[in-house]
Scaffold this motif. Structure first.
Motif, PDB file in Angstrom:
ATOM      1  N   ASN A   1      -7.728 -11.094  -2.509  1.00  0.00           N
ATOM      2  CA  ASN A   1      -6.286 -11.345  -2.504  1.00  0.00           C
ATOM      3  C   ASN A   1      -5.470 -10.062  -2.376  1.00  0.00           C
ATOM      4  O   ASN A   1      -4.418 -10.051  -1.743  1.00  0.00           O
ATOM      5  N   ILE A   2      -5.948  -8.972  -2.958  1.00  0.00           N
ATOM      6  CA  ILE A   2      -5.269  -7.685  -2.772  1.00  0.00           C
ATOM      7  C   ILE A   2      -5.342  -7.283  -1.301  1.00  0.00           C
ATOM      8  O   ILE A   2      -4.344  -6.820  -0.730  1.00  0.00           O
ATOM      9  N   THR A   3      -6.491  -7.478  -0.695  1.00  0.00           N
ATOM     10  CA  THR A   3      -6.657  -7.172   0.732  1.00  0.00           C
ATOM     11  C   THR A   3      -5.694  -7.997   1.570  1.00  0.00           C
ATOM     12  O   THR A   3      -5.020  -7.475   2.465  1.00  0.00           O
ATOM     13  N   GLU A   4      -5.626  -9.290   1.297  1.00  0.00           N
ATOM     14  CA  GLU A   4      -4.709 -10.156   2.045  1.00  0.00           C
ATOM     15  C   GLU A   4      -3.258  -9.757   1.814  1.00  0.00           C
ATOM     16  O   GLU A   4      -2.451  -9.757   2.750  1.00  0.00           O
ATOM     17  N   ALA A   5      -2.914  -9.412   0.582  1.00  0.00           N
ATOM     18  CA  ALA A   5      -1.540  -8.973   0.286  1.00  0.00           C
ATOM     19  C   ALA A   5      -1.200  -7.745   1.117  1.00  0.00           C
ATOM     20  O   ALA A   5      -0.106  -7.660   1.693  1.00  0.00           O
ATOM     21  N   TRP A   6      -2.128  -6.817   1.190  1.00  0.00           N
ATOM     22  CA  TRP A   6      -1.886  -5.584   1.945  1.00  0.00           C
ATOM     23  C   TRP A   6      -1.604  -5.887   3.413  1.00  0.00           C
ATOM     24  O   TRP A   6      -0.713  -5.313   4.020  1.00  0.00           O
ATOM     25  N   ARG A   7      -2.346  -6.809   3.979  1.00  0.00           N
ATOM     26  CA  ARG A   7      -2.161  -7.154   5.389  1.00  0.00           C
ATOM     27  C   ARG A   7      -0.888  -7.979   5.611  1.00  0.00           C
ATOM     28  O   ARG A   7      -0.400  -8.075   6.730  1.00  0.00           O
ATOM     29  N   LYS A   8      -0.350  -8.570   4.562  1.00  0.00           N
ATOM     30  CA  LYS A   8       0.863  -9.398   4.681  1.00  0.00           C
ATOM     31  C   LYS A   8       2.109  -8.670   4.196  1.00  0.00           C
ATOM     32  O   LYS A   8       3.143  -9.288   3.970  1.00  0.00           O
ATOM     33  N   ARG A   9       2.049  -7.362   4.071  1.00  0.00           N
ATOM     34  CA  ARG A   9       3.187  -6.636   3.509  1.00  0.00           C
ATOM     35  C   ARG A   9       4.370  -6.547   4.456  1.00  0.00           C
ATOM     36  O   ARG A   9       5.414  -6.031   4.085  1.00  0.00           O
ATOM     37  N   ARG A  10       4.228  -7.066   5.665  1.00  0.00           N
ATOM     38  CA  ARG A  10       5.391  -7.166   6.565  1.00  0.00           C
ATOM     39  C   ARG A  10       6.391  -8.198   6.043  1.00  0.00           C
ATOM     40  O   ARG A  10       7.563  -8.156   6.375  1.00  0.00           O
ATOM     41  N   TYR A  11       5.879  -9.109   5.246  1.00  0.00           N
ATOM     42  CA  TYR A  11       6.693 -10.203   4.723  1.00  0.00           C
ATOM     43  C   TYR A  11       6.603 -10.172   3.197  1.00  0.00           C
ATOM     44  O   TYR A  11       5.584 -10.549   2.623  1.00  0.00           O
ATOM     45  N   GLU A  12       7.652  -9.713   2.566  1.00  0.00           N
ATOM     46  CA  GLU A  12       7.636  -9.481   1.123  1.00  0.00           C
ATOM     47  C   GLU A  12       7.224 -10.716   0.329  1.00  0.00           C
ATOM     48  O   GLU A  12       6.449 -10.618  -0.629  1.00  0.00           O
ATOM     49  N   ILE A  13       7.690 -11.878   0.719  1.00  0.00           N
ATOM     50  CA  ILE A  13       7.351 -13.112  -0.004  1.00  0.00           C
ATOM     51  C   ILE A  13       5.853 -13.396   0.088  1.00  0.00           C
ATOM     52  O   ILE A  13       5.225 -13.766  -0.900  1.00  0.00           O
ATOM     53  N   SER A  14       5.269 -13.203   1.260  1.00  0.00           N
ATOM     54  CA  SER A  14       3.826 -13.409   1.423  1.00  0.00           C
ATOM     55  C   SER A  14       3.037 -12.381   0.625  1.00  0.00           C
ATOM     56  O   SER A  14       2.008 -12.698   0.013  1.00  0.00           O
ATOM     57  N   PHE A  15       3.509 -11.147   0.633  1.00  0.00           N
ATOM     58  CA  PHE A  15       2.881 -10.076  -0.128  1.00  0.00           C
ATOM     59  C   PHE A  15       2.845 -10.441  -1.612  1.00  0.00           C
ATOM     60  O   PHE A  15       1.790 -10.387  -2.258  1.00  0.00           O
ATOM     61  N   ILE A  16       3.985 -10.854  -2.138  1.00  0.00           N
ATOM     62  CA  ILE A  16       4.082 -11.228  -3.547  1.00  0.00           C
ATOM     63  C   ILE A  16       3.198 -12.440  -3.843  1.00  0.00           C
ATOM     64  O   ILE A  16       2.519 -12.487  -4.875  1.00  0.00           O
ATOM     65  N   SER A  17       3.163 -13.397  -2.954  1.00  0.00           N
ATOM     66  CA  SER A  17       2.352 -14.591  -3.149  1.00  0.00           C
ATOM     67  C   SER A  17       0.867 -14.243  -3.298  1.00  0.00           C
ATOM     68  O   SER A  17       0.181 -14.751  -4.193  1.00  0.00           O
TER      69      SER A  17
ATOM     70  N   VAL B   1       1.045  -6.518 -11.441  1.00  0.00           N
ATOM     71  CA  VAL B   1       2.410  -6.871 -11.858  1.00  0.00           C
ATOM     72  C   VAL B   1       3.390  -5.799 -11.400  1.00  0.00           C
ATOM     73  O   VAL B   1       4.470  -6.102 -10.884  1.00  0.00           O
ATOM     74  N   SER B   2       3.015  -4.540 -11.555  1.00  0.00           N
ATOM     75  CA  SER B   2       3.881  -3.446 -11.115  1.00  0.00           C
ATOM     76  C   SER B   2       4.137  -3.510  -9.610  1.00  0.00           C
ATOM     77  O   SER B   2       5.274  -3.321  -9.152  1.00  0.00           O
ATOM     78  N   MET B   3       3.094  -3.786  -8.842  1.00  0.00           N
ATOM     79  CA  MET B   3       3.265  -3.904  -7.385  1.00  0.00           C
ATOM     80  C   MET B   3       4.181  -5.080  -7.045  1.00  0.00           C
ATOM     81  O   MET B   3       4.974  -5.003  -6.105  1.00  0.00           O
ATOM     82  N   THR B   4       4.061  -6.157  -7.816  1.00  0.00           N
ATOM     83  CA  THR B   4       4.893  -7.341  -7.574  1.00  0.00           C
ATOM     84  C   THR B   4       6.356  -7.037  -7.886  1.00  0.00           C
ATOM     85  O   THR B   4       7.244  -7.331  -7.086  1.00  0.00           O
ATOM     86  N   ILE B   5       6.590  -6.431  -9.036  1.00  0.00           N
ATOM     87  CA  ILE B   5       7.960  -6.094  -9.444  1.00  0.00           C
ATOM     88  C   ILE B   5       8.601  -5.111  -8.471  1.00  0.00           C
ATOM     89  O   ILE B   5       9.787  -5.200  -8.174  1.00  0.00           O
ATOM     90  N   ASN B   6       7.803  -4.182  -7.979  1.00  0.00           N
ATOM     91  CA  ASN B   6       8.288  -3.148  -7.060  1.00  0.00           C
ATOM     92  C   ASN B   6       7.870  -3.431  -5.621  1.00  0.00           C
ATOM     93  O   ASN B   6       7.611  -2.500  -4.854  1.00  0.00           O
ATOM     94  N   SER B   7       7.821  -4.689  -5.267  1.00  0.00           N
ATOM     95  CA  SER B   7       7.292  -5.084  -3.956  1.00  0.00           C
ATOM     96  C   SER B   7       8.028  -4.436  -2.785  1.00  0.00           C
ATOM     97  O   SER B   7       7.417  -4.150  -1.752  1.00  0.00           O
ATOM     98  N   SER B   8       9.304  -4.173  -2.945  1.00  0.00           N
ATOM     99  CA  SER B   8      10.058  -3.573  -1.839  1.00  0.00           C
ATOM    100  C   SER B   8       9.561  -2.167  -1.509  1.00  0.00           C
ATOM    101  O   SER B   8       9.718  -1.696  -0.384  1.00  0.00           O
TER     102      SER B   8
END
Length: 133
Positions: A52-68, A113-120
């Motif tokens: 899931n961390i790997t998928e989040a990294w690849r989806k960081r173009r879209y903040e909502i997907s990254f957070i999800s 949690v820190s990455m989620t809070i600071n997702s931007s």
């Protein structure tokens, strides 16, 4: 935060990978009757944190997907702690191993949690179209 080019450069990924590998090794010693329950569950959830961390990294173009995806990683890390509780209660692991791994997953959860809070800070910013209102 140093420059991160690949998901494998993330400290949280490295910690989660190391913890999952440790769980793999210790779970080899679980009783055979646990093969299709606790052993499979703890291996699956611990590995899923990294996936899931790997998928989040690849989806960081879209903040909502990254957070999800980070939320999914968070859930899998917490699930792994649950299975550690069972492994300890069933006396498949000793207290030191239990506490070390449990605390490692607390650290992993904190980083997620820190990455989620600071997702931007982790995601790409979309430039606003100057012609839109």
């Amino acid at each position: 935060m140093s420059f991160v080019k690949f998901h494998k450069d993330l400290i949280v990924y490295q910690k989660a990978f190391s913890a999952a590998m440790e769980i793999y090794v210790i779970s080899k010693k679980f009783p055979l009757e646990e093969r299709y329950s606790l052993t499979d569950q703890i291996r699956r959830s611990s590995r899923s944190v990294n996936a899931n961390i790997t998928e989040a990294w690849r989806k960081r173009r879209y903040e909502i997907s990254f957070i999800s995806k980070l939320n999914d990683a968070d859930g899998e890390a917490a699930e792994t702690q649950n299975w550690l509780d069972f492994a300890f209660a069933c006396e498949y692991i000793d207290e030191k191993t239990y506490l070390d791994l449990y605390n490692t997953y607390d650290e992993i959860l904190g980083m997620i949690v820190s990455m989620t809070i600071n997702s931007s800070k982790w995601t790409f910013t979309q430039t606003k179209d100057p012609n839109s209102k």
